[in-house]
Write a protein that holds these residues in place. Sequence first.
Motif, PDB file in Angstrom:
ATOM      1  N   ASN A  48       6.228  27.972  11.992  1.00 13.91           N
ATOM      2  CA  ASN A  48       6.648  28.788  13.596  1.00 13.91           C
ATOM      3  C   ASN A  48       7.656  29.071  13.443  1.00 13.91           C
ATOM      4  N   MET A  49       8.944  28.193  13.590  1.00 14.25           N
ATOM      5  CA  MET A  49      10.050  28.631  13.986  1.00 14.25           C
ATOM      6  C   MET A  49      10.283  29.842  13.322  1.00 14.25           C
ATOM      7  N   ASN A  50      10.349  29.587  11.646  1.00 17.24           N
ATOM      8  CA  ASN A  50      10.877  30.679  10.712  1.00 17.24           C
ATOM      9  C   ASN A  50      10.477  32.323  11.334  1.00 17.24           C
ATOM     10  N   ASN A  51       8.998  32.042  11.643  1.00 13.52           N
ATOM     11  CA  ASN A  51       8.407  33.389  11.811  1.00 13.52           C
ATOM     12  C   ASN A  51       8.983  34.075  13.087  1.00 13.52           C
ATOM     13  N   LEU A  52       8.847  32.942  14.200  1.00 10.94           N
ATOM     14  CA  LEU A  52       9.607  33.771  14.977  1.00 10.94           C
ATOM     15  C   LEU A  52      11.052  34.221  14.937  1.00 10.94           C
ATOM     16  N   LEU A  53      11.966  33.533  14.053  1.00  9.12           N
ATOM     17  CA  LEU A  53      12.825  33.849  14.071  1.00  9.12           C
ATOM     18  C   LEU A  53      13.260  35.169  13.499  1.00  9.12           C
ATOM     19  N   ALA A  54      12.224  35.411  12.277  1.00  8.93           N
ATOM     20  CA  ALA A  54      12.075  36.860  11.329  1.00  8.93           C
ATOM     21  C   ALA A  54      11.674  37.975  12.807  1.00  8.93           C
ATOM     22  N   ARG A  55      10.945  37.883  13.764  1.00  8.29           N
ATOM     23  CA  ARG A  55      10.360  38.465  14.416  1.00  8.29           C
ATOM     24  C   ARG A  55      11.425  38.724  15.155  1.00  8.29           C
ATOM     25  N   LEU A  56      12.657  38.012  16.234  1.00 11.89           N
ATOM     26  CA  LEU A  56      12.899  37.891  16.938  1.00 11.89           C
ATOM     27  C   LEU A  56      14.119  38.969  16.584  1.00 11.89           C
ATOM     28  N   LYS A  57      14.753  39.146  14.844  1.00 13.27           N
ATOM     29  CA  LYS A  57      15.871  39.646  13.754  1.00 13.27           C
ATOM     30  C   LYS A  57      14.720  40.508  13.190  1.00 13.27           C
ATOM     31  N   GLY A  58      14.323  40.820  13.094  1.00 16.74           N
ATOM     32  CA  GLY A  58      13.496  42.947  12.760  1.00 16.74           C
ATOM     33  C   GLY A  58      13.138  41.975  11.567  1.00 16.74           C
ATOM     34  N   ALA A  59      13.117  40.868  10.920  1.00 18.40           N
ATOM     35  CA  ALA A  59      12.876  40.693   9.538  1.00 18.40           C
ATOM     36  C   ALA A  59      11.492  40.284   9.656  1.00 18.40           C
ATOM     37  N   PRO A  60      11.073  40.804   8.381  1.00 13.26           N
ATOM     38  CA  PRO A  60       9.632  40.342   7.675  1.00 13.26           C
ATOM     39  C   PRO A  60       9.273  38.777   7.816  1.00 13.26           C
ATOM     40  N   ALA A  61       8.401  38.069   8.124  1.00 14.49           N
ATOM     41  CA  ALA A  61       8.232  36.578   8.407  1.00 14.49           C
ATOM     42  C   ALA A  61       8.094  36.093   7.417  1.00 14.49           C
ATOM     43  N   SER A  62       8.853  34.874   7.018  1.00 12.53           N
ATOM     44  CA  SER A  62       8.719  34.147   6.180  1.00 12.53           C
ATOM     45  C   SER A  62       7.042  33.459   5.623  1.00 12.53           C
ATOM     46  N   ALA A  63       6.679  33.408   4.554  1.00 17.05           N
ATOM     47  CA  ALA A  63       5.331  32.750   4.899  1.00 17.05           C
ATOM     48  C   ALA A  63       5.473  30.920   4.039  1.00 17.05           C
ATOM     49  N   GLU A  64       6.657  30.597   3.929  1.00 13.11           N
ATOM     50  CA  GLU A  64       6.967  29.413   4.358  1.00 13.11           C
ATOM     51  C   GLU A  64       8.645  28.379   4.424  1.00 13.11           C
ATOM     52  N   ALA A  65       8.378  27.824   4.900  1.00 15.82           N
ATOM     53  CA  ALA A  65       9.518  27.190   6.546  1.00 15.82           C
ATOM     54  C   ALA A  65      10.790  26.790   4.621  1.00 15.82           C
ATOM     55  N   PRO A  66      11.736  26.755   5.141  1.00 17.77           N
ATOM     56  CA  PRO A  66      12.459  26.323   3.737  1.00 17.77           C
ATOM     57  C   PRO A  66      12.396  24.843   3.609  1.00 17.77           C
ATOM     58  N   GLN A  67      13.077  24.043   2.438  1.00 17.46           N
ATOM     59  CA  GLN A  67      12.793  22.691   2.572  1.00 17.46           C
ATOM     60  C   GLN A  67      13.801  21.571   2.255  1.00 17.46           C
ATOM     61  N   PRO A  68      13.591  21.069   3.320  1.00 23.86           N
ATOM     62  CA  PRO A  68      14.922  20.037   3.833  1.00 23.86           C
ATOM     63  C   PRO A  68      16.041  19.783   2.073  1.00 23.86           C
ATOM     64  N   HIS A  69      17.044  19.807   2.683  1.00 26.65           N
ATOM     65  CA  HIS A  69      18.097  19.368   0.731  1.00 26.65           C
ATOM     66  C   HIS A  69      17.413  18.335   0.577  1.00 26.65           C
ATOM     67  N   HIS A  70      18.153  17.458  -0.310  1.00 25.77           N
ATOM     68  CA  HIS A  70      18.000  16.041  -0.732  1.00 25.77           C
ATOM     69  C   HIS A  70      19.053  15.590  -1.235  1.00 25.77           C
TER      70      HIS A  70
END
Length: 229
Positions: A205-227
């Motif tokens: 949800n946050m990545n989609n909201l961020l993409a909307r606010l920045k005017g970029a296409p929404a990402s289908a997947e959230a980034p994964q945590p770095h291990h």
Amino acid sequence: MTTSAQADPDTPRPSRPARRYGTLAVALAIVVGLLLGYAGGLLTPRLTRPGDASVEAGFARDMSSHHAQAVEMGLIAFRSSSDPAVRQLAVDIATGQQGEIGMMQSWLREWGLGPNRSGPPMAWMSDGAATMKDGLMPGMATPQELERLRTTQGRDHDVLFLELMIKHHLGGVHMVDAIVEHGAESEVIEAATRMKNTQQGELTNMNNLLARLKGAPASAEAPQPHHSN
């Protein structure tokens, strides 16, 4: 004798304008979530109790502190955001994570342990020291970033909140993965798994909201945590 000036008890009084208690409602929701978290952590009896140096105790203490910052950032965004979707997400994170803090603190009390760690943070993780940055647990915002969040407004505020919370969630997911892999208490593992599922949904949800606010296409997947290795 009655007079014409006497009020008729059956006459309805003018209603006062409706008032909205948004901030009060959020505060009450957080308190209720905290109490429910405490209750949830106390419902299941245990035959064994994790010790002070256990991974379960370390997780409960460190994740409580980690969650506390998420609650703080969520409340800041709830008060300051100009975007209804961001405000709703912020209050959902704040209330949900406050409830989880209550649950984790109830575990510690049931195990006969105090809420504070005796050693350095993240010592319960094999790569804990490597995950620390500037004395902060994975994904946590710096004091300077929190101050910026408090003072920015409008779109810049919402973008900053989402960027900070995405980083915060990714750090939390890394901690959850560690307790799921190394923990022995089934209730802790089940609760941590629920946390991860919730946070992954919020990341999307946050990545989609961020993409909307920045005017970029929404990402289908959230980034994964770095291990860290």
